[in-house]
Design a protein around this motif. Structure first.
Motif, short mmCIF file in Angstrom:
data_model
loop_
_atom_site.label_atom_id
_atom_site.label_comp_id
_atom_site.label_asym_id
_atom_site.label_seq_id
_atom_site.Cartn_x
_atom_site.Cartn_y
_atom_site.Cartn_z
N LYS A 76 0.83 -1.19 0.00
CA LYS A 76 0.00 0.00 0.00
C LYS A 76 0.87 1.25 0.00
O LYS A 76 1.96 1.27 0.54
CB LYS A 76 -0.90 0.03 1.24
CG LYS A 76 -1.72 -1.23 1.46
CD LYS A 76 -2.70 -1.47 0.34
CE LYS A 76 -3.65 -2.62 0.64
NZ LYS A 76 -2.96 -3.89 0.83
N SER A 77 0.36 2.30 -0.61
CA SER A 77 1.06 3.57 -0.63
C SER A 77 0.52 4.48 0.46
O SER A 77 -0.69 4.65 0.58
CB SER A 77 0.89 4.25 -1.99
OG SER A 77 1.41 5.57 -1.95
N GLN A 78 1.42 5.08 1.27
CA GLN A 78 1.03 6.05 2.27
C GLN A 78 1.80 7.36 2.08
O GLN A 78 1.87 8.19 2.97
CB GLN A 78 1.26 5.49 3.68
CG GLN A 78 0.47 4.24 3.97
CD GLN A 78 0.68 3.74 5.38
OE1 GLN A 78 0.82 4.52 6.31
NE2 GLN A 78 0.67 2.44 5.55
N ARG A 82 0.20 10.74 -3.53
CA ARG A 82 -0.18 9.38 -3.91
C ARG A 82 -1.09 9.37 -5.12
O ARG A 82 -1.83 10.31 -5.37
CB ARG A 82 -0.89 8.69 -2.74
CG ARG A 82 -0.04 8.58 -1.50
CD ARG A 82 -0.78 7.87 -0.39
NE ARG A 82 -1.95 8.60 0.07
CZ ARG A 82 -2.82 8.12 0.97
NH1 ARG A 82 -2.65 6.91 1.45
NH2 ARG A 82 -3.84 8.84 1.36
N LYS A 83 -1.04 8.28 -5.88
CA LYS A 83 -1.90 8.12 -7.05
C LYS A 83 -2.12 6.64 -7.30
O LYS A 83 -1.22 5.82 -7.10
CB LYS A 83 -1.28 8.75 -8.30
CG LYS A 83 -2.13 8.58 -9.56
CD LYS A 83 -1.37 8.97 -10.81
CE LYS A 83 -0.35 7.92 -11.19
NZ LYS A 83 -0.97 6.63 -11.61
N THR A 84 -3.31 6.31 -7.69
CA THR A 84 -3.58 4.95 -8.14
C THR A 84 -4.69 4.99 -9.17
O THR A 84 -5.49 5.92 -9.19
CB THR A 84 -3.98 4.03 -6.96
OG1 THR A 84 -4.08 2.68 -7.43
CG2 THR A 84 -5.32 4.44 -6.37
N ILE A 108 -4.19 2.12 -2.01
CA ILE A 108 -3.79 3.21 -1.12
C ILE A 108 -4.38 2.98 0.26
O ILE A 108 -5.59 2.79 0.41
CB ILE A 108 -4.26 4.58 -1.69
CG1 ILE A 108 -3.54 4.87 -2.99
CG2 ILE A 108 -4.01 5.68 -0.67
CD1 ILE A 108 -3.90 6.20 -3.60
N LYS A 111 -6.90 6.04 3.54
CA LYS A 111 -7.56 7.04 2.72
C LYS A 111 -8.63 7.76 3.53
O LYS A 111 -9.25 7.19 4.43
CB LYS A 111 -8.22 6.39 1.50
CG LYS A 111 -7.26 5.67 0.58
CD LYS A 111 -7.94 5.23 -0.69
CE LYS A 111 -8.99 4.16 -0.47
NZ LYS A 111 -8.41 2.89 -0.03
#
Length: 213
Positions: A76-78, A82-84, A108, A111
């Motif tokens: 996961k991106s923190q 950020r973008k997905t 992500i 959120k």
């Protein structure tokens, strides 16, 4: 539980147990914070039951983690900036007796908003043994078909394709499809009261279970 569904329940249970133990928290600790019985938490960790999203949301909030960290093993991106992107047919899938869910942007974590694509299959209030309710606010936009929204404080109202509603999601609520065809909606939940101090997720109906990929 059999096949992939049992494997998913086992994976979710293992991740939940690992996060709890990493925090040196007992089942009793999580039970007290989440308002979920020790027995239910133990059964989830041991894959004896498929956890509902309501219960997982409470457990995740109690542990201070995003629900994405429990339902998916992918990284996961923190980071800031950020973008997905979620392509057609992608996203974590779950199903309850009344709704089908596809979670967008599941890569992500933590959120402030949780976007769902939902198919509404329920046709009458009696199809539900539990109404949804969760802290925060909810926006729903009808993509296809028509729905009827029931809440505990307002008279039922209908939305057609292209119409939307925004409401306090701590108020008990449910969606019904109107007509012969199932309805498809975009639902976005946000919890402004907790966004800064803990990860924000959202409730699904208690009978929700993950759909094998």
């Amino acid at each position: 539980m059999r096949g992939n569904q049992g494997e998913e329940a086992l994976a979710i249970g293992k991740r939940l147990r690992a996060i709890r133990r990493a925090q040196n928290a007992t089942l009793a600790d999580v039970s007290a914070r989440a308002g979920v019985s020790i027995s239910a938490l133990s059964k989830i960790e041991n894959a004896q039951i498929s956890a509902s999203y309501d219960i997982l949301k409470r457990a995740c909030d109690a542990l201070g983690v995003g629900i994405e960290d429990i339902v998916s093993a992918t990284a996961k991106s923190q980071l800031s900036g950020r973008k997905t992107v979620t392509r057609r047919g992608e996203g974590e899938q779950f199903r309850s007796d009344q709704y089908d869910y596809r979670i967008h942007a599941s890569e992500i974590s933590k959120k402030a908003m949780i976007p769902f694509e939902m198919v509404i299959r329920a046709r009458k209030v009696e199809d539900f043994d539990h109404w949804s309710e969760h802290e925060g606010e909810e926006f729903v936009y009808v993509l296809d078909g028509a729905i009827e929204i029931h809440t505990e404080h307002y008279a039922p109202f209908r939305l057609a394709a292209g119409e939307s509603a925004y409401f306090d999601s701590s108020m008990k609520h449910l969606y019904l499809a109107v007509g012969e065809a199932d309805a498809r909606v975009l639902s976005i939940s946000h919890d402004p009261a907790t966004a800064e101090r803990r990860p924000v997720s959202t409730y699904m109906h208690p009978s929700t279970r993950q759909v094998p990929a």
